[in-house]
Write a protein that holds these residues in place. Structure first.
Motif, PDB file in Angstrom:
ATOM      1  N   UNK A 156       0.817  -1.209   0.000  1.00  0.00           N
ATOM      2  CA  UNK A 156       0.000   0.000   0.000  1.00  0.00           C
ATOM      3  C   UNK A 156       0.854   1.264   0.000  1.00  0.00           C
ATOM      4  N   UNK A 157       1.869   1.296   0.854  1.00  0.00           N
ATOM      5  CA  UNK A 157       2.758   2.453   0.942  1.00  0.00           C
ATOM      6  C   UNK A 157       4.183   1.959   1.157  1.00  0.00           C
ATOM      7  N   UNK A 231      -2.922   1.651   9.741  1.00  0.00           N
ATOM      8  CA  UNK A 231      -3.111   2.333   8.465  1.00  0.00           C
ATOM      9  C   UNK A 231      -4.520   2.922   8.379  1.00  0.00           C
ATOM     10  N   UNK A 232      -4.716   3.781   7.371  1.00  0.00           N
ATOM     11  CA  UNK A 232      -6.023   4.414   7.171  1.00  0.00           C
ATOM     12  C   UNK A 232      -7.117   3.403   6.846  1.00  0.00           C
ATOM     13  N   UNK A 233      -6.728   2.190   6.410  1.00  0.00           N
ATOM     14  CA  UNK A 233      -7.738   1.177   6.100  1.00  0.00           C
ATOM     15  C   UNK A 233      -8.289   0.514   7.358  1.00  0.00           C
ATOM     16  N   UNK A 234      -7.802   0.958   8.539  1.00  0.00           N
ATOM     17  CA  UNK A 234      -8.301   0.434   9.800  1.00  0.00           C
ATOM     18  C   UNK A 234      -7.612  -0.826  10.278  1.00  0.00           C
ATOM     19  N   UNK A 235      -6.635  -1.319   9.521  1.00  0.00           N
ATOM     20  CA  UNK A 235      -5.942  -2.546   9.888  1.00  0.00           C
ATOM     21  C   UNK A 235      -4.602  -2.230  10.561  1.00  0.00           C
TER      22      UNK A 235
END
Length: 260
Positions: A156-157, A231-235
């Motif tokens: 992702x990053x 992370x911003x995805x909540x994980x």
């Protein structure tokens, strides 16, 4: 494994003090992927915490290679893989109905692990004849409900995009039976090398390691403390596991073996 080896491991863990801020104490099960690697002493018939670790699949946990490299003990003939156990943190009461202790079937050291320099300081452990319970417990399942932590953040990053950002150092304080979580700052390669100039041990390898800086309040942490990032995805993602620190504690540099 000799009692001397276990005692020395505990002394090393007690001597590791880092300087960090924003200390937080957490209740059991806040991080259901965190485990305690334990050693069963046949003389005392007791389990002793050796290192932190993390559940990364239905059957695997990741820990520092240093903690399970059986060749490091002088009493190799007395070492048995069955003497190691995986204990799910949060179930330390031996009378709990749910059994938190798992036996081990296999230890896989990173093939490039170097005990002289602590490079590639990671190992994967498989539990024996079963899987971790990722489903809600029922009357037929006496295993604790757990989760795995993700290790694919770089899909992702990039790690470079996290330079000068904060992540969490999470550890199980086996002396006080509680979680401790602190903020640490991820350093760039140049900043880390600059901070390590006075270090006589070795330099930092940015291809395989993550360098962090911490400050203020003194903190205890166990071998294998987790470097985790939400992370911003909540994980939650596991970036690394604690490998070594500078001998000059005024620099407050903690090096993690990269696992993402």
């Amino acid at each position: 494994m000799s009692r001397k080896f276990i005692i020395m491991t505990m002394i090393i863990m007690m001597m590791i003090n880092v300087v960090v801020n924003d200390k937080k104490l957490y209740n059991f099960n806040n991080f259901p992927w965190q485990i305690s690697l334990q050693y069963y002493d046949r003389l005392t018939k007791q389990l002793y915490h050796i290192c932190d670790g993390a559940i990364v699949s239905h059957i695997n946990v990741i820990v520092p290679a240093y903690c399970v490299d059986l060749t490091l003990s002088k009493n190799r003939s007395k070492i048995n893989i069955d003497d190691f156990k995986i204990k799910v943190i949060g179930f330390y009461n031996q009378s709990d109905v749910i059994d938190p202790i798992y036996s081990i079937s296999e230890i896989n050291l990173n093939p490039r692990w170097n005990p002289e320099t602590f490079c590639y300081n990671a190992a994967t452990i498989s539990i024996k004849n079963e899987e971790f319970n990722f489903n809600c417990p029922d009357n037929n399942n006496r295993r604790p409900l757990v989760q795995m932590i993700y290790t694919n953040l770089t899909d992702k990053i990039s790690i470079e995009s996290l330079y000068n950002h904060h992540a969490e150092l999470a550890t199980w304080n086996w002396q006080n039976y509680q979680y401790e979580v602190r903020n640490v700052r991820i350093l760039s390669n140049d900043d880390c090398q600059q901070s390590l100039k006075s270090n006589e041990y070795r330099s930092f390898d940015n291809e395989t390691e993550i360098c962090t800086y911490s400050w203020l309040d003194s903190c205890y942490f166990s071998n294998g403390a987790l470097l985790q990032y939400f992370h911003d995805d909540g994980k939650a993602y596991l970036l690394g596991i604690a490998s070594w620190i500078t001998t000059d504690l005024s620099n407050n540099i903690i090096i993690f073996t990269k696992v993402t």
